[in-house]
Write an enzyme that holds these catalytic residues in place. Sequence first.
Site: not given
Ligand SMILES: [Zn+2]
Length: 170
Positions: A46, A51, A93-94, A135-136, A139
């Site tokens: 995701g 991000q 997480c990226l 999670h997204e 963000h």
């Molecule tokens: Zn993330």
Amino acid sequence: MALMPILTYPDSRLREKAEPVDPTREDLETLVTDMAETMYHAVGVGLAATQVGVTKRVVVIDCDPGGEESRLIPLINPEILSGEGDSFEEEGCLSVPGYAAKVKRFTRVRARWQDLQGVAHEVETDGLFAIAIQHEIDHLDGKLFVDYLSPLKRELFRKRYKKMHAQETE
Ligand SMILES: [Zn+2]
């Protein structure tokens, strides 16, 4: 198509709250295509627009990147309507490379979003998709999964993360 640079912790832009968008009035195709390419390249499930430094409520999710069940789902203005059950799964997480931790989430959620044509979707889901949506959306609200760590674990995370990324730039 273009890869977008992914912001990493502790970049302050990850703390910004994203604005709702109107997919019928704004062309989001390029953003979604670029975000998807960036997510697949980084091998994530995701990615939120926050991000990549875009403060719009846009998310892409694919729960099986490169696999048989691979399906790209763009979620515009996603929201959690209700949730139930406690799940405690390991997340990464990226934007927090090299770190994973267990986070408490709802097991099952009812979520709503729009697609690129502005059509509303409402689903009840569980498993990885339910975790990824939570999670997204965090963000988009400027939250990171490490915010859920206990003060002690958070302190350890900060030290470890700082050390790990200091070595990288040496
Ligand atoms: Zn993330």
